[in-house]
Motif scaffolding. Sequence first.
Motif, PDB file in Angstrom:
ATOM      1  N   ARG A 143     -49.383  -9.843  -2.271  1.00 18.98           N
ATOM      2  CA  ARG A 143     -49.061  -9.387  -0.922  1.00 18.98           C
ATOM      3  C   ARG A 143     -50.214  -9.633   0.052  1.00 18.98           C
ATOM      4  NH1 ARG A 143     -48.798  -3.625  -0.353  1.00 18.98           N
ATOM      5  NH2 ARG A 143     -49.825  -3.554   1.625  1.00 18.98           N
ATOM      6  N   ARG A 146     -50.506 -13.541   0.576  1.00 20.92           N
ATOM      7  CA  ARG A 146     -49.386 -14.054   1.384  1.00 20.92           C
ATOM      8  C   ARG A 146     -49.460 -13.541   2.816  1.00 20.92           C
ATOM      9  NH1 ARG A 146     -44.810 -14.287  -2.970  1.00 20.92           N
ATOM     10  NH2 ARG A 146     -45.425 -16.273  -3.892  1.00 20.92           N
ATOM     11  N   GLY A 147     -49.916 -12.321   2.989  1.00 21.46           N
ATOM     12  CA  GLY A 147     -50.109 -11.796   4.346  1.00 21.46           C
ATOM     13  C   GLY A 147     -51.152 -12.602   5.106  1.00 21.46           C
ATOM     14  N   GLU A 150     -49.618 -15.956   6.256  1.00 25.04           N
ATOM     15  CA  GLU A 150     -48.718 -15.864   7.416  1.00 25.04           C
ATOM     16  C   GLU A 150     -49.531 -15.694   8.673  1.00 25.04           C
ATOM     17  OE1 GLU A 150     -46.068 -12.692   6.510  1.00 25.04           O
ATOM     18  OE2 GLU A 150     -45.051 -13.817   4.972  1.00 25.04           O
TER      19      GLU A 150
END
Length: 150
Positions: A143, A146-147, A150
């Motif tokens: 998480r 991937r955060g 983005e």
Amino acid sequence: MAVRESGALSGAGSAAVVAAARFGGDVPGALREAAREPGGEGLHGLAACWRVAVDRGAGLAAGLERLAAALRAERDQRADLRAQLAGPWSTAVMLAGLPVLGLLLGSVLGARPLWVLLHTGPGIGCLVVGGVLEAAGWGWAVRIVRGAEE
């Protein structure tokens, strides 16, 4: 012709843009439709440049040069981000594999860790708690990375 040869569009998107250009159709509209395909995000800018060149008589080449420079800068930024996130990804993978390495090391030393984990009450408890913590840690690391992507 350049759209078809560049490989930027799939067969259907390329055919729609070429047909619109060849037969006097709505080229910016066809470009916007083609921009919905994966990897066609830059076509929105091309459609805007085309519209300004046709409607206002502005030079298409200057707008396309600026668009190409912006797309190159965005591509370079994504590549830099991927390179910077390679370290956290490899760390997360390594930390996820450490319990397996511990089990192998314990087996090599003759401690029989699998027998302890699968056949004793405290071992089963440790296996369950360890599995939950391992899954939570992996999910958390994924998480976070991937955060950052983005």
